[in-house]
Design a protein around this motif. Sequence first.
Motif: not given
Length: 348
Positions: A197-199, A201, A218, A222, A230, A319, A322, A348
Motif C-alpha cells: 500500500r502507498t500514499q 504517487f 485515478y 488521489c 480514497r 496500487e 488498482r 484499498a
Amino acid sequence: MPAATLDAFLNSYLGPPDELRSAVVATIRQLTQAATQIRNTINQGVLGTAFAGTRGANADGDIQKDLDIFADDIFLDAMRHAPVALYASEELEQPVLLDSKAPLAIAIDPLDGSSNIDTNVSIGTIFSLLPVTGAPDENPAASFLQAGVNQLGAGFFIYGPQLALVLSLGSGTHVFVLSTRLGTFVQAYESRIIPQRTQEFAINAANYRHWDEAVRLYIDDCLEGIEGPREKEFNMRWIASLVADCYRILMRGGVFLYPGDKRKGYRQGRLRLVYEANPIAYLIEQAAGAATDTITRILEIEPESLHQRVPVVFGSAREVARITRYHTEPSAIGERAPLFSRRGLFRA
C-alpha cells in the motif's frame, strides 16, 4: 557483522560451474568499473569536458547530450572485455556485435535522466542481461525481442549523493553503495520489499489534459485526499529521472506512472520496453512490487522492435492493481460504484 561486498554477493551467486552465471558475474564486474568512471566524470560537473552540451538526436529521435555519448562509449568499451555477444543501446540504432560466441546480450540506457544533467539531479544507467538466442551474427536484434521474463538479471546505477547499484539476479532486489574508503561496492540493503500500500504517487501532472480518462480519474481521486473517495492524503513526486523515482519507491514505496497520452508520438508512452521498462519491472517484481503497461504485466510483453515504447506503471502492488482496475473495470472500484457509495467492498 560487516556488510557483504558486491564481490562476495556475486561469488555466492556463482555456485557450481555454470557458463551463463559466470558470464553474468563477469559482465556485472565490467559494468561497475564503467559506472565508476562515469561517476568520476559526473562529479566534475560543468568543469569536465563531457558534460551537458548537446549533439543531434539519437536513433529514437531524442536529443543527445555529450554525456549520453560519453557514457555509451564507456559502456560499449567495457562490454568488449566481457562475455557479451551483443550490445544494444538507446543511443544506437542497431545492436553492436561484439563476440558471436559469447552467451549474453546486454540492453542498456547508458544515461537515464539526461534532462537533469545540468541541474545536479540524480541520473543513472539502466541495464538488462539476456541470453543470446539464435545466431547473433545473422540476426543481432533477435536476442532483444524476448519477453522480460527471460532476463538473467537487471539493474541500474544511480549517480546521486552516493554511487549505488540496484541489482537483481532473480533472487530479490539488492542495493550496493560504492565505499570510497574500501574501494568497492558494499551491500546497503538486502532483498528490498516494497510495501503493498502507498500514499505517494509520481507522475508528470503537466500532461493532465492529455491523459486518458482512467488516468485522470485515478489522479483526481488521489488529489481529493482524505475528503475524497480514497479517504487518505497522498503526496505527489516527480523527478523526471526514472532511476531516481524507482530508487525512491524501492526505499519507501509508492507508485510511478508514465502513461500513454493523446499527444503525437505519446500514444504508446515514452519509456522503452527493452532497456528501460523491462529491467525496471524485473527489479520491482523481485522486490514484491508490480509493473504493468496499465493493464498487461510488463515482463510478459514480447517486444516487436528494439526501441519500442510502452506505457509504464510500477510500484506498490496493490496500487498498481488498482490502476489496472481503473482501466479495465471502473465500475468495480468500490468508491465509484453507486451501489457501495464511498465505503465500497473494494476499498484499498
